[in-house]
Design a protein around this motif. Structure first.
Motif, PDB file in Angstrom:
ATOM      1  N   GLU A  72       0.833  -1.195   0.000  1.00 11.12           N
ATOM      2  CA  GLU A  72       0.000   0.000   0.000  1.00 11.12           C
ATOM      3  C   GLU A  72       0.875   1.254   0.000  1.00 11.12           C
ATOM      4  OE1 GLU A  72      -3.580   2.023   2.663  1.00 11.12           O
ATOM      5  OE2 GLU A  72      -2.672   0.128   3.275  1.00 11.12           O
ATOM      6  N   SER A  73       0.536   2.206  -0.795  1.00 10.64           N
ATOM      7  CA  SER A  73       1.214   3.504  -0.945  1.00 10.64           C
ATOM      8  C   SER A  73       2.547   3.430  -1.679  1.00 10.64           C
ATOM      9  CB  SER A  73       1.415   4.212   0.413  1.00 10.64           C
ATOM     10  OG  SER A  73       2.565   3.752   1.084  1.00 10.64           O
ATOM     11  N   ALA A  74       2.981   2.230  -2.073  1.00  8.76           N
ATOM     12  CA  ALA A  74       4.205   2.138  -2.876  1.00  8.76           C
ATOM     13  C   ALA A  74       3.921   2.643  -4.288  1.00  8.76           C
ATOM     14  CB  ALA A  74       4.710   0.698  -2.929  1.00  8.76           C
ATOM     15  N   PRO A  75       4.861   3.333  -4.905  1.00  4.11           N
ATOM     16  CA  PRO A  75       4.616   3.885  -6.240  1.00  4.11           C
ATOM     17  C   PRO A  75       4.688   2.831  -7.336  1.00  4.11           C
ATOM     18  CG  PRO A  75       6.864   4.318  -5.604  1.00  4.11           C
ATOM     19  CD  PRO A  75       6.199   3.698  -4.405  1.00  4.11           C
ATOM     20  N   ASP A 127       4.593   7.988 -26.945  1.00  3.20           N
ATOM     21  CA  ASP A 127       4.562   6.651 -26.344  1.00  3.20           C
ATOM     22  C   ASP A 127       4.647   6.748 -24.820  1.00  3.20           C
ATOM     23  OD1 ASP A 127       4.670   5.945 -29.016  1.00  3.20           O
ATOM     24  OD2 ASP A 127       6.779   5.345 -28.951  1.00  3.20           O
ATOM     25  N   ALA A 128       5.514   7.653 -24.341  1.00  4.97           N
ATOM     26  CA  ALA A 128       5.671   7.834 -22.896  1.00  4.97           C
ATOM     27  C   ALA A 128       4.388   8.362 -22.271  1.00  4.97           C
ATOM     28  CB  ALA A 128       6.823   8.792 -22.617  1.00  4.97           C
ATOM     29  N   ARG A 129       3.720   9.280 -22.954  1.00  4.57           N
ATOM     30  CA  ARG A 129       2.467   9.827 -22.423  1.00  4.57           C
ATOM     31  C   ARG A 129       1.396   8.738 -22.324  1.00  4.57           C
ATOM     32  NH1 ARG A 129       3.748  14.038 -26.531  1.00  4.57           N
ATOM     33  NH2 ARG A 129       4.955  15.631 -25.408  1.00  4.57           N
ATOM     34  N   ALA A 130       1.376   7.831 -23.302  1.00  7.73           N
ATOM     35  CA  ALA A 130       0.406   6.733 -23.258  1.00  7.73           C
ATOM     36  C   ALA A 130       0.702   5.795 -22.088  1.00  7.73           C
ATOM     37  CB  ALA A 130       0.426   5.966 -24.579  1.00  7.73           C
ATOM     38  N   ALA A 131       1.979   5.511 -21.844  1.00  4.64           N
ATOM     39  CA  ALA A 131       2.363   4.684 -20.696  1.00  4.64           C
ATOM     40  C   ALA A 131       1.976   5.366 -19.393  1.00  4.64           C
ATOM     41  CB  ALA A 131       3.861   4.415 -20.735  1.00  4.64           C
ATOM     42  N   TYR A 132       2.213   6.666 -19.309  1.00  9.06           N
ATOM     43  CA  TYR A 132       1.857   7.434 -18.117  1.00  9.06           C
ATOM     44  C   TYR A 132       0.343   7.405 -17.882  1.00  9.06           C
ATOM     45  CZ  TYR A 132       1.112  11.477 -15.083  1.00  9.06           C
ATOM     46  OH  TYR A 132       0.704  12.308 -14.059  1.00  9.06           O
ATOM     47  N   ALA A 133      -0.431   7.556 -18.952  1.00  3.25           N
ATOM     48  CA  ALA A 133      -1.890   7.548 -18.822  1.00  3.25           C
ATOM     49  C   ALA A 133      -2.382   6.218 -18.264  1.00  3.25           C
ATOM     50  CB  ALA A 133      -2.534   7.834 -20.178  1.00  3.25           C
ATOM     51  N   TYR A 134      -1.781   5.123 -18.741  1.00  2.00           N
ATOM     52  CA  TYR A 134      -2.187   3.811 -18.229  1.00  2.00           C
ATOM     53  C   TYR A 134      -1.816   3.672 -16.746  1.00  2.00           C
ATOM     54  CZ  TYR A 134      -2.785  -1.187 -17.667  1.00  2.00           C
ATOM     55  OH  TYR A 134      -3.200  -2.408 -17.208  1.00  2.00           O
ATOM     56  N   ALA A 135      -0.590   4.037 -16.399  1.00  2.24           N
ATOM     57  CA  ALA A 135      -0.143   3.907 -15.011  1.00  2.24           C
ATOM     58  C   ALA A 135      -0.940   4.810 -14.081  1.00  2.24           C
ATOM     59  CB  ALA A 135       1.349   4.220 -14.910  1.00  2.24           C
ATOM     60  N   THR A 140      -1.828   7.401  -8.389  1.00  2.00           N
ATOM     61  CA  THR A 140      -1.360   8.790  -8.562  1.00  2.00           C
ATOM     62  C   THR A 140       0.078   8.935  -8.091  1.00  2.00           C
ATOM     63  OG1 THR A 140      -2.236   9.368  -6.368  1.00  2.00           O
ATOM     64  CG2 THR A 140      -3.685   9.716  -8.283  1.00  2.00           C
ATOM     65  N   ASN A 141       0.656   7.852  -7.603  1.00  2.00           N
ATOM     66  CA  ASN A 141       2.025   7.853  -7.079  1.00  2.00           C
ATOM     67  C   ASN A 141       2.930   7.194  -8.118  1.00  2.00           C
ATOM     68  OD1 ASN A 141       4.308   7.918  -5.499  1.00  2.00           O
ATOM     69  ND2 ASN A 141       3.541   6.528  -3.924  1.00  2.00           N
TER      70      ASN A 141
END
Length: 272
Positions: A72-75, A127-135, A140-141
């Motif tokens: 829990e709370s780990a990024p 590509d990075a933005r798409a990965a960020y959107a999925y994560a 949010t961490n």
């Protein structure tokens, strides 16, 4: 004698012009040597992570791998790999982070690992933005970890997205600076199509930062690590790993610095 000299100079000029033209047209292959190669295999990574398809803003479907955090709370740590590898070659790092309780998303680029598309700077940012959107749909961490070429991708994303921290392994100030050292006889600063100018962006990043690299790196001069660190602001840390080269920074001592840095971002009871 003058005629011979003129012929010689003309031949030299012609050879130089041909070399210059070749360098210009082949620069994509030099920056992205694994374009269109099929994915490497890492059986343990495939067993412990899930294959996920993400879609970029320009409509490409890319295959990445994901594992949610077990603590829990780990990024979730998004891993951006270098130009001469695919996501599976970041597998040893991903597996150690999973063992420590962190979530992991191994990002992949267009044209790599069997993915569609042709790699280029703007494309890799998408590509990075798409990965960020999925994560970010799972947490949010988020922490970004960029290695070599991936450091340029991570810096761009960190400059525009809400993240918890940024980790750069063997980063460059810019692709152009690296090329200028390698091709001293050519005006690469003028010719370069892709630049990944991290030095101009790093000061805008306010998230905690760790930069680490090897003293024996023969690909990216360690002086570039230092320049990038000096230009950064806020909470930042720097580690030079003695005798580590471009490929073995993690195993030669980088792991300890990264894990300590990640632990410092979390409640003491959460991550060990």
């Amino acid at each position: 004698m003058r005629e011979v000299l003129w012929i010689l100079l003309t031949a030299i000029a012609l050879i130089y012009a041909l070399a210059l033209a070749g360098l210009y047209w082949l620069q994509g292959r030099l920056v992205y040597p694994l374009e269109q190669i099929q994915a490497f295999k890492n059986a343990e990574l495939e067993a412990r992570t899930e294959a996920v398809a993400i879609t970029t803003a320009d409509g490409l479907e890319l295959n990445v791998r994901f594992k949610a955090a077990s603590l829990e709370s780990a990024p979730i740590v998004i891993l951006f790999h270098g130009n001469g590898e695919d996501l599976a070659q970041r597998g040893h790092i991903a597996l150690e982070m999973i063992d420590a309780g962190y979530g992991v998303l191994l990002a992949e680029y267009r044209g790599y690992g069997g993915n569609p598309g042709k790699p280029h700077e703007a494309g890799l940012y998408a590509d990075a933005r798409a990965a960020y959107a999925y994560a970010s749909a799972h947490s949010t961490n988020l922490v970004l970890h960029g290695y070599s070429l991936g450091s340029g991708v991570a810096v761009q994303l960190a400059s525009e997205a809400n993240i918890s921290a940024l980790i750069l392994e063997a980063p460059f100030t810019s692709i152009v600076d690296v090329a200028a050292k390698r091709f001293r006889l050519f005006p690469v600063r003028t010719l370069a199509r892709d630049r990944y100018d991290s030095l101009s962006k790093i000061a805008s990043i306010r998230a905690p930062l760790l930069i680490y690299g090897g003293t024996a790196d023969g690909v990216i001069p360690p002086a570039q690590f230092q320049r990038l660190f000096d230009a950064a602001r806020g909470d930042k840390r720097f580690a030079l790993i003695e005798d580590a080269d471009h490929l073995n920074v993690w195993t030669m001592g980088g792991r300890e610095h990264v894990m300590q840095f990640l632990a410092s971002l979390q409640p003491a009871r959460e991550i060990v």
